[in-house]
Write a protein that holds these residues in place. Structure first.
Motif, PDB file in Angstrom:
ATOM      1  N   UNK A  29      42.784 127.347  36.818  1.00 18.06           N
ATOM      2  CA  UNK A  29      42.027 127.731  35.634  1.00 18.06           C
ATOM      3  C   UNK A  29      42.241 126.654  34.601  1.00 18.06           C
ATOM      4  N   UNK A  30      41.163 126.193  34.032  1.00 16.58           N
ATOM      5  CA  UNK A  30      41.292 125.188  32.998  1.00 16.58           C
ATOM      6  C   UNK A  30      39.996 124.459  32.735  1.00 16.58           C
ATOM      7  N   UNK A  31      40.065 123.560  31.783  1.00 18.39           N
ATOM      8  CA  UNK A  31      38.943 122.754  31.352  1.00 18.39           C
ATOM      9  C   UNK A  31      39.219 121.307  31.752  1.00 18.39           C
ATOM     10  N   UNK A  32      38.262 120.679  32.455  1.00 11.92           N
ATOM     11  CA  UNK A  32      38.481 119.339  32.996  1.00 11.92           C
ATOM     12  C   UNK A  32      37.300 118.433  32.686  1.00 11.92           C
ATOM     13  N   UNK A  33      37.565 117.186  32.282  1.00  9.16           N
ATOM     14  CA  UNK A  33      36.470 116.246  32.060  1.00  9.16           C
ATOM     15  C   UNK A  33      35.847 115.837  33.397  1.00  9.16           C
ATOM     16  N   UNK A  78      36.297 112.519  38.516  1.00  7.17           N
ATOM     17  CA  UNK A  78      37.234 113.526  38.007  1.00  7.17           C
ATOM     18  C   UNK A  78      38.504 112.824  37.530  1.00  7.17           C
ATOM     19  N   UNK A  79      38.549 112.326  36.281  1.00  9.18           N
ATOM     20  CA  UNK A  79      39.720 111.594  35.809  1.00  9.18           C
ATOM     21  C   UNK A  79      41.008 112.411  35.820  1.00  9.18           C
ATOM     22  N   UNK A  80      40.931 113.732  35.619  1.00 15.22           N
ATOM     23  CA  UNK A  80      42.131 114.583  35.616  1.00 15.22           C
ATOM     24  C   UNK A  80      42.663 114.875  37.006  1.00 15.22           C
ATOM     25  N   UNK A  81      41.857 114.639  38.022  1.00 19.05           N
ATOM     26  CA  UNK A  81      42.264 114.921  39.407  1.00 19.05           C
ATOM     27  C   UNK A  81      42.551 113.605  40.117  1.00 19.05           C
TER      28      UNK A  81
END
Length: 148
Positions: free
Chosen positions: A47-51, A70-73
């Motif tokens: 659960x969360x908000x991702x760029x 997906x920079x956060x992944x």
């Protein structure tokens, strides 16, 4: 035979409903380019908000292809294939190009909210996805993307 002739005449008399996007529609060309925004996930124990960044680099008829970043992944990049189906813009991530921290084969279903904004739902691939059904599967996230 008379019924077949009457049916044929009736079908020719009913005006065709134009699709929201035709292959030569300039609105379809509005999709090409880079789109950035936020993906809100609520499935796969995440659960969360991702760029996220969607790049549509090729359009042929009502189909398109490109990439998602997906920079956060771990800076994962995926291959995207999609189509325009009336007012709906649908695509899926088909393969990893870099990294492997995104969920492949989910179905994104979006609509234009403005000339420079699309928004919609991501349908979780761990459930059966019926692209012709009313809900197109089970929502696992939503997103808003604006043109860069």
């Amino acid at each position: 035979m008379l019924i077949v002739a009457a049916l044929g005449a009736l079908l020719h008399a009913v005006p065709a409903i134009p699709p929201a996007f035709a292959a030569d529609d300039p609105a379809l060309g509005k999709l090409k380019g880079m789109w950035s925004g936020t993906f809100e996930q609520y499935s796969h124990d995440t659960e969360g908000s991702f760029p996220v960044k969607l790049t549509i680099d090729a359009i042929s008829g009502t189909e398109f292809s490109g990439t998602m970043d997906w920079p956060s992944f771990d800076n994962t990049r995926t291959r995207v294939k999609g189509m325009v189906d009336g007012p709906l813009i649908k695509w899926t991530e088909t393969a990893y190009l870099r990294g492997e921290n995104a969920v492949l084969h989910g179905l994104y279903v979006a609509r234009f909210k403005a000339d420079n904004e699309i928004a919609g739902d991501w349908m979780d691939p761990k459930h059966t996805i019926n692209s012709k059904g009313p809900r197109f599967g089970t929502p696992g996230g939503d997103f808003v993307l604006t043109r860069d």
